[in-house]
Design a protein around this motif. Sequence first.
Motif, PDB file in Angstrom:
ATOM      1  N   ILE B   8      -8.376 -44.989  -6.535  1.00  0.00           N
ATOM      2  CA  ILE B   8      -8.790 -43.605  -6.793  1.00  0.00           C
ATOM      3  C   ILE B   8     -10.277 -43.418  -6.577  1.00  0.00           C
ATOM      4  O   ILE B   8     -10.787 -42.313  -6.594  1.00  0.00           O
ATOM      5  CB  ILE B   8      -8.463 -43.157  -8.237  1.00  0.00           C
ATOM      6  CG1 ILE B   8      -9.218 -44.027  -9.236  1.00  0.00           C
ATOM      7  CG2 ILE B   8      -7.001 -43.146  -8.510  1.00  0.00           C
ATOM      8  CD1 ILE B   8      -9.541 -43.312 -10.499  1.00  0.00           C
ATOM      9  N   GLN B   9     -11.024 -44.497  -6.416  1.00  0.00           N
ATOM     10  CA  GLN B   9     -12.456 -44.315  -6.198  1.00  0.00           C
ATOM     11  C   GLN B   9     -12.717 -44.093  -4.719  1.00  0.00           C
ATOM     12  O   GLN B   9     -11.920 -44.481  -3.870  1.00  0.00           O
ATOM     13  CB  GLN B   9     -13.220 -45.546  -6.694  1.00  0.00           C
ATOM     14  CG  GLN B   9     -12.993 -45.813  -8.149  1.00  0.00           C
ATOM     15  CD  GLN B   9     -13.433 -44.653  -9.017  1.00  0.00           C
ATOM     16  OE1 GLN B   9     -14.325 -43.901  -8.641  1.00  0.00           O
ATOM     17  NE2 GLN B   9     -12.810 -44.469 -10.150  1.00  0.00           N
ATOM     18  N   ASP B  10     -13.850 -43.493  -4.445  1.00  0.00           N
ATOM     19  CA  ASP B  10     -14.124 -43.182  -3.051  1.00  0.00           C
ATOM     20  C   ASP B  10     -14.659 -44.401  -2.320  1.00  0.00           C
ATOM     21  O   ASP B  10     -15.508 -45.121  -2.798  1.00  0.00           O
ATOM     22  CB  ASP B  10     -15.118 -42.038  -2.930  1.00  0.00           C
ATOM     23  CG  ASP B  10     -16.297 -42.242  -3.815  1.00  0.00           C
ATOM     24  OD1 ASP B  10     -17.234 -41.480  -3.686  1.00  0.00           O
ATOM     25  OD2 ASP B  10     -16.260 -43.179  -4.646  1.00  0.00           O
ATOM     26  N   LEU B  19     -13.956 -34.864  -5.831  1.00  0.00           N
ATOM     27  CA  LEU B  19     -15.362 -35.057  -6.151  1.00  0.00           C
ATOM     28  C   LEU B  19     -16.266 -34.637  -5.007  1.00  0.00           C
ATOM     29  O   LEU B  19     -15.944 -34.866  -3.847  1.00  0.00           O
ATOM     30  CB  LEU B  19     -15.627 -36.536  -6.476  1.00  0.00           C
ATOM     31  CG  LEU B  19     -14.876 -37.131  -7.670  1.00  0.00           C
ATOM     32  CD1 LEU B  19     -15.205 -38.605  -7.824  1.00  0.00           C
ATOM     33  CD2 LEU B  19     -15.220 -36.385  -8.943  1.00  0.00           C
ATOM     34  N   GLU B  21     -20.292 -34.834  -3.196  1.00  0.00           N
ATOM     35  CA  GLU B  21     -21.078 -36.019  -2.812  1.00  0.00           C
ATOM     36  C   GLU B  21     -21.868 -36.600  -3.989  1.00  0.00           C
ATOM     37  O   GLU B  21     -22.308 -37.742  -3.935  1.00  0.00           O
ATOM     38  CB  GLU B  21     -21.989 -35.688  -1.621  1.00  0.00           C
ATOM     39  CG  GLU B  21     -23.175 -34.805  -1.941  1.00  0.00           C
ATOM     40  CD  GLU B  21     -22.813 -33.318  -2.069  1.00  0.00           C
ATOM     41  OE1 GLU B  21     -23.721 -32.514  -2.239  1.00  0.00           O
ATOM     42  OE2 GLU B  21     -21.603 -32.952  -2.021  1.00  0.00           O
ATOM     43  N   ASP B  22     -22.035 -35.835  -5.064  1.00  0.00           N
ATOM     44  CA  ASP B  22     -22.747 -36.349  -6.240  1.00  0.00           C
ATOM     45  C   ASP B  22     -21.799 -36.818  -7.338  1.00  0.00           C
ATOM     46  O   ASP B  22     -22.191 -36.900  -8.504  1.00  0.00           O
ATOM     47  CB  ASP B  22     -23.674 -35.262  -6.824  1.00  0.00           C
ATOM     48  CG  ASP B  22     -24.893 -35.039  -5.950  1.00  0.00           C
ATOM     49  OD1 ASP B  22     -25.251 -35.969  -5.201  1.00  0.00           O
ATOM     50  OD2 ASP B  22     -25.473 -33.943  -6.021  1.00  0.00           O
ATOM     51  N   ASP B  23     -20.539 -37.097  -6.998  1.00  0.00           N
ATOM     52  CA  ASP B  23     -19.553 -37.543  -7.986  1.00  0.00           C
ATOM     53  C   ASP B  23     -19.245 -36.477  -9.027  1.00  0.00           C
ATOM     54  O   ASP B  23     -18.788 -36.796 -10.130  1.00  0.00           O
ATOM     55  CB  ASP B  23     -20.029 -38.814  -8.737  1.00  0.00           C
ATOM     56  CG  ASP B  23     -19.896 -40.048  -7.878  1.00  0.00           C
ATOM     57  OD1 ASP B  23     -19.140 -40.004  -6.903  1.00  0.00           O
ATOM     58  OD2 ASP B  23     -20.552 -41.050  -8.199  1.00  0.00           O
ATOM     59  N   ARG B  24     -19.542 -35.208  -8.691  1.00  0.00           N
ATOM     60  CA  ARG B  24     -19.185 -34.138  -9.623  1.00  0.00           C
ATOM     61  C   ARG B  24     -17.852 -33.547  -9.191  1.00  0.00           C
ATOM     62  O   ARG B  24     -17.560 -33.454  -7.998  1.00  0.00           O
ATOM     63  CB  ARG B  24     -20.251 -33.031  -9.614  1.00  0.00           C
ATOM     64  CG  ARG B  24     -21.611 -33.531 -10.018  1.00  0.00           C
ATOM     65  CD  ARG B  24     -22.628 -32.417  -9.941  1.00  0.00           C
ATOM     66  NE  ARG B  24     -22.739 -31.885  -8.592  1.00  0.00           N
ATOM     67  CZ  ARG B  24     -23.785 -31.188  -8.155  1.00  0.00           C
ATOM     68  NH1 ARG B  24     -24.780 -30.916  -8.959  1.00  0.00           N
ATOM     69  NH2 ARG B  24     -23.828 -30.750  -6.922  1.00  0.00           N
ATOM     70  N   LEU B  25     -17.055 -33.099 -10.162  1.00  0.00           N
ATOM     71  CA  LEU B  25     -15.795 -32.445  -9.828  1.00  0.00           C
ATOM     72  C   LEU B  25     -16.092 -31.163  -9.066  1.00  0.00           C
ATOM     73  O   LEU B  25     -16.957 -30.383  -9.461  1.00  0.00           O
ATOM     74  CB  LEU B  25     -15.017 -32.126 -11.097  1.00  0.00           C
ATOM     75  CG  LEU B  25     -14.479 -33.331 -11.878  1.00  0.00           C
ATOM     76  CD1 LEU B  25     -13.980 -32.868 -13.236  1.00  0.00           C
ATOM     77  CD2 LEU B  25     -13.364 -34.017 -11.112  1.00  0.00           C
ATOM     78  N   LYS B  26     -15.340 -30.941  -7.974  1.00  0.00           N
ATOM     79  CA  LYS B  26     -15.570 -29.722  -7.200  1.00  0.00           C
ATOM     80  C   LYS B  26     -15.083 -28.500  -7.979  1.00  0.00           C
ATOM     81  O   LYS B  26     -14.043 -28.550  -8.636  1.00  0.00           O
ATOM     82  CB  LYS B  26     -14.805 -29.800  -5.881  1.00  0.00           C
ATOM     83  CG  LYS B  26     -15.402 -30.785  -4.912  1.00  0.00           C
ATOM     84  CD  LYS B  26     -14.705 -30.684  -3.570  1.00  0.00           C
ATOM     85  CE  LYS B  26     -15.201 -31.763  -2.637  1.00  0.00           C
ATOM     86  NZ  LYS B  26     -14.235 -32.040  -1.575  1.00  0.00           N
ATOM     87  N   PRO B  27     -15.829 -27.388  -7.860  1.00  0.00           N
ATOM     88  CA  PRO B  27     -15.432 -26.175  -8.592  1.00  0.00           C
ATOM     89  C   PRO B  27     -14.015 -25.723  -8.245  1.00  0.00           C
ATOM     90  O   PRO B  27     -13.287 -25.259  -9.127  1.00  0.00           O
ATOM     91  CB  PRO B  27     -16.454 -25.127  -8.135  1.00  0.00           C
ATOM     92  CG  PRO B  27     -17.599 -25.894  -7.569  1.00  0.00           C
ATOM     93  CD  PRO B  27     -17.079 -27.220  -7.120  1.00  0.00           C
ATOM     94  N   HIS B  53     -10.265 -40.610 -12.970  1.00  0.00           N
ATOM     95  CA  HIS B  53     -10.874 -41.621 -13.842  1.00  0.00           C
ATOM     96  C   HIS B  53     -11.145 -40.968 -15.202  1.00  0.00           C
ATOM     97  O   HIS B  53     -11.438 -39.776 -15.270  1.00  0.00           O
ATOM     98  CB  HIS B  53     -12.193 -42.071 -13.195  1.00  0.00           C
ATOM     99  CG  HIS B  53     -12.865 -43.208 -13.894  1.00  0.00           C
ATOM    100  ND1 HIS B  53     -13.589 -43.043 -15.051  1.00  0.00           N
ATOM    101  CD2 HIS B  53     -12.937 -44.523 -13.596  1.00  0.00           C
ATOM    102  CE1 HIS B  53     -14.065 -44.217 -15.436  1.00  0.00           C
ATOM    103  NE2 HIS B  53     -13.686 -45.131 -14.564  1.00  0.00           N
ATOM    104  N   ALA B  55     -13.667 -40.890 -17.016  1.00  0.00           N
ATOM    105  CA  ALA B  55     -14.962 -40.203 -17.041  1.00  0.00           C
ATOM    106  C   ALA B  55     -14.859 -38.831 -16.387  1.00  0.00           C
ATOM    107  O   ALA B  55     -15.539 -37.885 -16.789  1.00  0.00           O
ATOM    108  CB  ALA B  55     -16.026 -41.045 -16.340  1.00  0.00           C
ATOM    109  N   ASP B  56     -14.015 -38.720 -15.368  1.00  0.00           N
ATOM    110  CA  ASP B  56     -13.857 -37.425 -14.699  1.00  0.00           C
ATOM    111  C   ASP B  56     -12.998 -36.470 -15.527  1.00  0.00           C
ATOM    112  O   ASP B  56     -13.228 -35.264 -15.513  1.00  0.00           O
ATOM    113  CB  ASP B  56     -13.261 -37.625 -13.305  1.00  0.00           C
ATOM    114  CG  ASP B  56     -14.270 -38.248 -12.352  1.00  0.00           C
ATOM    115  OD1 ASP B  56     -15.405 -37.743 -12.302  1.00  0.00           O
ATOM    116  OD2 ASP B  56     -13.936 -39.235 -11.675  1.00  0.00           O
ATOM    117  N   ASP B  59     -15.350 -35.066 -17.888  1.00  0.00           N
ATOM    118  CA  ASP B  59     -16.152 -34.030 -17.226  1.00  0.00           C
ATOM    119  C   ASP B  59     -15.390 -32.721 -17.113  1.00  0.00           C
ATOM    120  O   ASP B  59     -15.958 -31.636 -17.290  1.00  0.00           O
ATOM    121  CB  ASP B  59     -16.548 -34.483 -15.809  1.00  0.00           C
ATOM    122  CG  ASP B  59     -17.712 -35.458 -15.824  1.00  0.00           C
ATOM    123  OD1 ASP B  59     -18.233 -35.734 -16.920  1.00  0.00           O
ATOM    124  OD2 ASP B  59     -18.098 -35.933 -14.744  1.00  0.00           O
TER     125      ASP B  59
END
Lengths: 469, 469
Positions: B8-10, B19, B21-27, B53, B55-56, B59
């Motif tokens: 599941i990780q990039d 995600l 490019e900054d590992d943030r969930l896309k809106p 994950h 952590a996500d 988030d």
Amino acid sequence: MSETDTDIQDAPGVAESELDEDDRLKPEFVRAVLDAVQNGDDEAARALVEPLHPADIADLFELASHEERRDLARAVTDLLDGDVFAEMNDYVREDLIDALEPHQVADIAAELDTDDAVAIIEDMEEEDQRAVLRALDPDDRAAIEEALSYPEESAGRLMQRELIAVPEHWTVGHVLDYLRGNEDLTTDFWEIFVVDPAHKPIGTCELSWILRTPRGVSLSDVMKREQTLIPVEMDQEEVALRFQKYALISAAVVDASGRLVGMITVDDVVHIISEEAGEDALLLSGAGDGDINEPVLDSYKARVRWLIANLGTALVAATIISMFEGTISRMVTLAALMPIVAGVGGNAGTQTMAVTVRALATNQLTDSNSMRTIRREILVALLNGSTIAVVLGCAVALVFQNPALGGVIAAAMMTNILIAGLAGVIVPLTMDRFNADPAVASSIFVTMTTDSMGFLVFLGLATAAGLTA
Amino acid sequence: MSETDTDIQDAPGVAESELDEDDRLKPEFVRAVLDAVQNGDDEAARALVEPLHPADIADLFELASHEERRDLARAVTDLLDGDVFAEMNDYVREDLIDALEPHQVADIAAELDTDDAVAIIEDMEEEDQRAVLRALDPDDRAAIEEALSYPEESAGRLMQRELIAVPEHWTVGHVLDYLRGNEDLTTDFWEIFVVDPAHKPIGTCELSWILRTPRGVSLSDVMKREQTLIPVEMDQEEVALRFQKYALISAAVVDASGRLVGMITVDDVVHIISEEAGEDALLLSGAGDGDINEPVLDSYKARVRWLIANLGTALVAATIISMFEGTISRMVTLAALMPIVAGVGGNAGTQTMAVTVRALATNQLTDSNSMRTIRREILVALLNGSTIAVVLGCAVALVFQNPALGGVIAAAMMTNILIAGLAGVIVPLTMDRFNADPAVASSIFVTMTTDSMGFLVFLGLATAAGLTA
């Protein structure tokens, strides 16, 4: 690892003579070492420094002045190993490295993992760098040259090439035999990477799993297939955020074709996490790198640029005030009161801006919740604005026996705190949207807004209300 | 660890759909999940959230609004495990925990290491806390109750009690057999502690050494005797600094009698390092905790206190200005120019203060180098002051065709930047000397100084020079 090592760390209840309660070297101790060096008693200095942890020896050099540093280095040369340099502040290290011969630097670099060696070499002048590389043995040289070929502050600079990678078909027993049978493998690893024949990572084993698993079990049965990979070109700030987010101890670094090329461990990232988190306060104030060991001229250059930019914004505010000179001359008290409106507004703006910048830096504020955050800050601004406006308005009305003046300053204060709240959240969000670091220039814009609008609204309202003394 | 886990990780080159490019969930992704929940399509929401994950997932809850959060929790309850709560922002976690029954909280806490369980339970109301503790099995309850008996933000709250401790006379083979033979030992450890019969730590073995050493070798031959011990009462900020300074991966926690009572691992400390380093910007601005998830009323209370304090300092400045109303009425231009002197001076003070506060926070500035740092900041201030004074003085002299006015503002600017530099370094140093956090109140004093002195010196000099329009 030898049995002759003595316990140099503090145990509870056992006071450490050299360290204070915050793990800082005591001033008396620092003084004693530097005095010994100055008196030419190198033996005494060495005796004092020898029991220290490398991190504390590095601190000692940081606490010494530029001149004392070189004498100290001469006195304790044999204690100045790679670990000490790896722990040292960048500016102090550069200062010391400048004083060393290339072959001395090469000797130090050869002891270190690639990442620490690169940290020492990357800041040297190109000519000195070449001289150091020439003095290294070919393997070390190739590793360091490859690391230097990656962009500054990228994962490629941060990674060490020393790691343990094994094929998928191995058993736990194979791994144990391999590790025990190869003297020259690194001892600095926290997980083992499982790779396919093309050297692409396909899984990872924490050492604790390997220790807890019988010899006959195949790695493919214990390894975790989901792992966080770090692209070799990734910026170190993103690497740090990824370590933090996924609570990583170490992570595989892969090149563009997905092959395993290195490993980053959390101890290399902790400094970056701290630096990146701490730099916001410095950037918001325009203090540049803001390191007390930075050369004075570098600090001057970084800060004066910012002060000149600020001078520009102050001139905008002054121009606005000058438009109202007629009003002020009719009631000079306005001149005394107007900095309150601008100043408290500026402060409210700085608060919101600090919160927004921090939330952006920690990836807590994204497009998904930016509208909600703006609404939240407006609400806080309304509450703050009403409170301050009422307090200030009443005080001014009473002190000057002038309800109209109280009303004007209350309305101006309310308006400016609201504007400050909006600017404090929207300016950093906009900078971030355009991929600019919101900590770098936000405060210039926010301060300009709160200053200008504070003066404009207050003096404008005073003019409209026809206030005179 | 199972083979059915998917990656599941990039990986580089493989775009992760959820995600950015900054590992943030896309809106878009966040919206899709929340829309599914709102439309009652829990199945779809669960399908989207499941591959994330922990952590996500945490988030995702942070990015949802207060109302959406509870609906989301209801929809994906089975995915809301302890790991997710451990990764969650404190305020968001409290918000969610409030909505759960005590037995649900107990189920979550039971899955976790002591430190993570404590983090969830410690912020609950006392009554709810007791209900959760009652619902836990006796072992877990005892461990958590003991942790809660240590002060907040101490090592005792941060440590996990699950660790591996073995006697000195064991061989590597003993350790391997012990680890393989005891199913219920923790898997979350990075070193093994060697203890004496009184359970006091006498050495530590990194797992990599154990893996690389033949079975027959005695632990006393491979263990490192020098180790960094953490007293159980130590403040978490000091724990974090110690981990950072000595590049620790894990460390033994000992009680007052020196017995091993727990272990802290670096992944628990990384958040603290980041928080402590990042809070300076917030504290300097008076924004309190400065978390965008903090309830609005808490933010208001924290910030308004600061604004009122600032109002007080602004009144001091206003009083100083009012002493010069006669001078201003003879030359209203002074009113337009005076905020420049105060403002740029304030900025110079903030720069020096940010640098000093950061150096104090990272233990780089101690009594050993404080005099040197003060001299350094005076030098930077002299350089900055001369530059700004010359630029501003010439500009004012030319624009207003008034060399005397230019001279007055140049002299005032120079003086105020020098005062700012002194205040910026001496105020935080003094606060630190009196064991107050220099980030908390320094900026109030520094701003008051630069504002008041800016107005006083400028208007005072203008009066002395007898300036009139």
